[in-house]
Design a protein around this motif. Structure first.
Motif, PDB file in Angstrom:
ATOM      1  N   LEU A   1      -7.819   6.282   5.794  1.00 20.63           N
ATOM      2  CA  LEU A   1      -6.705   6.498   6.647  1.00 20.63           C
ATOM      3  C   LEU A   1      -7.182   6.462   8.024  1.00 20.63           C
ATOM      4  CD1 LEU A   1      -4.051   8.150   6.792  1.00 20.63           C
ATOM      5  CD2 LEU A   1      -4.999  10.405   7.152  1.00 20.63           C
ATOM      6  N   PHE A   2      -8.427   6.857   8.426  1.00 21.08           N
ATOM      7  CA  PHE A   2      -8.710   7.014   9.853  1.00 21.08           C
ATOM      8  C   PHE A   2      -8.866   5.355  10.438  1.00 21.08           C
ATOM      9  CE2 PHE A   2     -12.099   7.277  13.235  1.00 21.08           C
ATOM     10  CZ  PHE A   2     -11.375   8.019  13.891  1.00 21.08           C
ATOM     11  N   SER A   3      -9.283   4.622   9.298  1.00 20.75           N
ATOM     12  CA  SER A   3      -9.458   3.112   9.488  1.00 20.75           C
ATOM     13  C   SER A   3      -7.984   2.553  10.084  1.00 20.75           C
ATOM     14  CB  SER A   3     -10.106   2.239   8.320  1.00 20.75           C
ATOM     15  OG  SER A   3      -9.394   1.211   8.388  1.00 20.75           O
ATOM     16  N   GLU A   4      -7.042   2.894   9.433  1.00 19.21           N
ATOM     17  CA  GLU A   4      -5.514   2.559   9.799  1.00 19.21           C
ATOM     18  C   GLU A   4      -5.214   3.123  11.019  1.00 19.21           C
ATOM     19  OE1 GLU A   4      -3.483   0.394   8.134  1.00 19.21           O
ATOM     20  OE2 GLU A   4      -5.188  -0.028   6.950  1.00 19.21           O
ATOM     21  N   LEU A   5      -5.570   4.399  11.283  1.00 17.86           N
ATOM     22  CA  LEU A   5      -5.177   5.084  12.376  1.00 17.86           C
ATOM     23  C   LEU A   5      -5.899   4.319  13.974  1.00 17.86           C
ATOM     24  CD1 LEU A   5      -5.027   8.803  13.020  1.00 17.86           C
ATOM     25  CD2 LEU A   5      -6.614   7.524  14.693  1.00 17.86           C
ATOM     26  N   VAL A   6      -7.055   3.902  13.630  1.00 16.59           N
ATOM     27  CA  VAL A   6      -7.869   3.213  14.579  1.00 16.59           C
ATOM     28  C   VAL A   6      -7.347   1.775  14.706  1.00 16.59           C
ATOM     29  CG1 VAL A   6     -10.067   2.118  15.468  1.00 16.59           C
ATOM     30  CG2 VAL A   6     -10.130   4.374  14.357  1.00 16.59           C
TER      31      VAL A   6
ATOM     32  N   ARG B   1       3.421   0.034   5.033  1.00 14.30           N
ATOM     33  CA  ARG B   1       2.316  -1.144   5.402  1.00 14.30           C
ATOM     34  C   ARG B   1       0.848  -0.820   5.267  1.00 14.30           C
ATOM     35  NH1 ARG B   1       4.488  -3.926  10.272  1.00 14.30           N
ATOM     36  NH2 ARG B   1       6.543  -3.811   9.043  1.00 14.30           N
ATOM     37  N   MET B   2       0.904   0.569   6.095  1.00 14.85           N
ATOM     38  CA  MET B   2      -0.495   1.308   6.260  1.00 14.85           C
ATOM     39  C   MET B   2      -1.404   1.465   4.838  1.00 14.85           C
ATOM     40  SD  MET B   2      -0.205   3.564   9.439  1.00 14.85           S
ATOM     41  CE  MET B   2      -0.298   2.912  11.175  1.00 14.85           C
ATOM     42  N   GLY B   3      -0.157   2.008   3.972  1.00 12.12           N
ATOM     43  CA  GLY B   3      -0.450   2.478   2.679  1.00 12.12           C
ATOM     44  C   GLY B   3      -0.995   1.285   1.805  1.00 12.12           C
ATOM     45  N   TYR B   4      -0.294   0.165   2.092  1.00 14.17           N
ATOM     46  CA  TYR B   4      -0.596  -1.186   1.324  1.00 14.17           C
ATOM     47  C   TYR B   4      -2.089  -1.719   1.678  1.00 14.17           C
ATOM     48  CZ  TYR B   4      -0.617  -6.104   0.080  1.00 14.17           C
ATOM     49  OH  TYR B   4      -0.735  -7.285  -0.464  1.00 14.17           O
ATOM     50  N   ASN B   5      -2.238  -1.610   3.140  1.00 17.02           N
ATOM     51  CA  ASN B   5      -3.781  -1.883   3.452  1.00 17.02           C
ATOM     52  C   ASN B   5      -4.622  -0.903   2.860  1.00 17.02           C
ATOM     53  OD1 ASN B   5      -2.703  -3.630   5.302  1.00 17.02           O
ATOM     54  ND2 ASN B   5      -2.747  -2.657   7.071  1.00 17.02           N
TER      55      ASN B   5
ATOM     56  N   LEU C   1       2.021   6.590   0.493  1.00 13.35           N
ATOM     57  CA  LEU C   1       1.587   6.833  -0.860  1.00 13.35           C
ATOM     58  C   LEU C   1       2.385   5.535  -1.699  1.00 13.35           C
ATOM     59  CD1 LEU C   1       2.162  10.327  -1.801  1.00 13.35           C
ATOM     60  CD2 LEU C   1      -0.031   9.275  -1.300  1.00 13.35           C
ATOM     61  N   ALA C   2       3.512   5.344  -1.410  1.00 13.95           N
ATOM     62  CA  ALA C   2       4.287   4.046  -1.926  1.00 13.95           C
ATOM     63  C   ALA C   2       3.479   2.879  -1.957  1.00 13.95           C
ATOM     64  CB  ALA C   2       5.723   4.112  -1.689  1.00 13.95           C
ATOM     65  N   GLY C   3       2.967   2.849  -0.455  1.00 12.14           N
ATOM     66  CA  GLY C   3       2.376   1.338   0.072  1.00 12.14           C
ATOM     67  C   GLY C   3       0.905   1.476  -0.777  1.00 12.14           C
TER      68      GLY C   3
ATOM     69  N   GLY D   1      -0.120  -1.539  -3.155  1.00 10.04           N
ATOM     70  CA  GLY D   1      -1.459  -2.477  -2.573  1.00 10.04           C
ATOM     71  C   GLY D   1      -2.641  -2.358  -3.779  1.00 10.04           C
ATOM     72  N   ALA D   2      -2.666  -1.312  -4.323  1.00 12.76           N
ATOM     73  CA  ALA D   2      -3.635  -1.017  -5.400  1.00 12.76           C
ATOM     74  C   ALA D   2      -3.292  -1.853  -6.643  1.00 12.76           C
ATOM     75  CB  ALA D   2      -3.946   0.516  -5.901  1.00 12.76           C
ATOM     76  N   CYS D   3      -2.083  -1.883  -6.924  1.00  8.81           N
ATOM     77  CA  CYS D   3      -1.669  -2.641  -8.277  1.00  8.81           C
ATOM     78  C   CYS D   3      -1.859  -4.066  -7.932  1.00  8.81           C
ATOM     79  CB  CYS D   3      -0.120  -2.106  -8.744  1.00  8.81           C
ATOM     80  SG  CYS D   3      -0.417  -0.391  -9.444  1.00  8.81           S
ATOM     81  N   GLU D   4      -1.439  -4.364  -6.794  1.00  7.66           N
ATOM     82  CA  GLU D   4      -1.385  -5.857  -6.583  1.00  7.66           C
ATOM     83  C   GLU D   4      -2.814  -6.646  -6.948  1.00  7.66           C
ATOM     84  OE1 GLU D   4       1.097  -7.222  -3.341  1.00  7.66           O
ATOM     85  OE2 GLU D   4      -0.766  -8.605  -2.619  1.00  7.66           O
ATOM     86  N   MET D   5      -3.752  -5.712  -6.488  1.00 10.77           N
ATOM     87  CA  MET D   5      -5.016  -6.177  -6.474  1.00 10.77           C
ATOM     88  C   MET D   5      -5.612  -6.363  -8.147  1.00 10.77           C
ATOM     89  SD  MET D   5      -6.290  -7.262  -3.730  1.00 10.77           S
ATOM     90  CE  MET D   5      -4.884  -7.528  -3.135  1.00 10.77           C
ATOM     91  N   VAL D   6      -4.889  -5.678  -8.752  1.00 15.97           N
ATOM     92  CA  VAL D   6      -5.062  -5.922 -10.390  1.00 15.97           C
ATOM     93  C   VAL D   6      -4.031  -6.619 -11.120  1.00 15.97           C
ATOM     94  CG1 VAL D   6      -6.804  -3.880 -10.557  1.00 15.97           C
ATOM     95  CG2 VAL D   6      -4.322  -3.448 -10.862  1.00 15.97           C
TER      96      VAL D   6
END
Lengths: 195, 178
Positions: free
Chosen positions: A36-41, B45-49, B129-131, B135-140
């Motif tokens: 989360l922090f990484s996304e913030l940065v 998008r952040m969640g996806y990352n 959370l949706a993201g 993201g997690a499922c896409e990787m599997v």
């Protein structure tokens, strides 16, 4: 914000203040926080051009967090009593606040030899920096400015006006520089007590 | 070299630091975008990352193998929430095709100190959370989509995240590699 007309709906909402205050023992995984922090940065980085700008942005976000923990900790741990003495306040930050937020006390609290308005809080490895490797071209960047922002907001919010910055020195050193009136007030407080 | 699972488990942080940091991020997004829909998108998008990196951590900790069916996946997602957020959502409301279920949250560390102001009624506060799930499922090799059906921040009794299986992804060579 939205240009549609907002019709206020009567919602059976319980206010935050109706709920009991949590004990603050909840935990989440470090990975979750680190990511989360990484996304913030990254988010901040995408919106600025230079390292100082990035640091400012991170510090601002830290201040946001800091301003919210003041009441939380003083109500929960100190039964509503704020600190009035500078050294007690700094000690509170080094111990109680650090322990609650980061799981352990800060390593050191020191005062500058040549300036009574400057204090240092030193930490070997700040939690936020644990998984951050700073790219070579951004050598001066220390993401712990986020933590510096937290400290600054807590001190300012408690009436100890200061600036806090983060530096790469013995790990990370947070430099707390108080305004002169804070120091002179603190001396007066001390004089009254000793009379 | 094998790694000790116990050592990986020990690392925890105070959930309030997490909650407040997330809160700061959301409020910063609201200030920057001034458009709630855009904020929802950005959070996803952040969640996806996060999800595409978090899955590796999940596999390392649990040592779990392939899922037999989507029910299996649901349980693993539930376990993931326990490991990473310290909450156990209930799995319920399976769709007739067995490709859709709900995660019901009674509490959620993301929303601990949160109240939504009236002009943010469309904000999906926990959309990150949706993201993460996507993201997690896409990787599997699984494409899923998820959305909030109920939200405690909007006055509902529980928060319900609906998860739907879309398709299996075939192994593909990442772009730019031969």
């Amino acid at each position: 914000m939205s240009n549609a007309i907002t019709i206020s709906v009567v919602r059976p909402k319980t206010s935050l203040l109706d709920k009991p205050l949590s004990k603050g023992k909840g935990e989440v995984s470090l990975s979750s926080f680190a990511l989360l922090f990484s996304e913030l940065v990254q988010y901040c980085q995408n919106r600025v051009y230079t390292v100082p700008e990035l640091q400012t942005k991170l510090a601002e976000m830290g201040q946001d967090v800091g301003s919210k923990v003041i009441d939380l900790f003083f109500v929960r741990d100190r039964s509503w009593k704020r600190e009035t003495k500078l050294i007690h306040m700094l000690f509170f930050i080094k111990t109680t606040l650090w322990k609650s937020l980061f799981g352990r006390e800060a390593d050191k609290l020191e005062r500058a030899n040549d300036d009574e308005a400057t204090y240092y809080i030193i930490e070997d490895e700040p939690l936020v920096n644990k998984y951050i490797s700073v790219p070579k071209d951004k050598g001066s960047l220390n993401c712990a400015v986020f933590v510096a922002g937290i400290i600054e907001a807590v001190l300012n919010g408690c009436g100890f006006a200061c600036k806090v910055t983060a530096h790469w020195h013995k790990g990370t050193t947070y430099m707390v520089k108080f305004e002169d009136h804070v120091i002179s007030r603190d001396k007066q407080l001390g004089d009254q007590k000793s009379m | 070299m094998s790694r000790q699972g116990a050592r990986l488990d020990a690392k925890k942080v105070n959930s309030e630091l997490f909650t407040l940091t997330y809160g700061t991020l959301v409020s910063q997004l609201l200030k920057d975008y001034e458009n709630v829909d855009e904020v929802n998108k950005q959070l996803e998008r952040m969640g996806y990352n996060i999800g595409i990196r978090l899955i590796e951590d999940f596999l390392a900790r649990t040592g779990s193998g392939r899922c037999y069916d989507f029910k299996d996946t649901a349980e693993k997602i539930q376990a993931g929430f326990r490991i990473f957020l310290g909450v156990s959502p209930t799995i319920s409301n399976w769709g007739p095709g067995g490709d859709e279920f709900s995660l019901i949250f009674e509490s959620n560390p993301l929303t601990e100190f949160v109240e939504l102001p009236d002009h943010c009624l469309n904000l999906k506060y926990c959309n990150i959370l949706a993201g993460v799930l996507r993201g997690a499922c896409e990787m599997v090799q699984m494409e899923v989509t998820s959305w909030f059906v109920q939200d405690q921040l909007k006055g509902d009794n529980v928060t319900e995240l609906r998860v739907k299986f879309i398709k299996r992804l075939e192994d593909a060579i990442p772009a730019g590699e031969d």
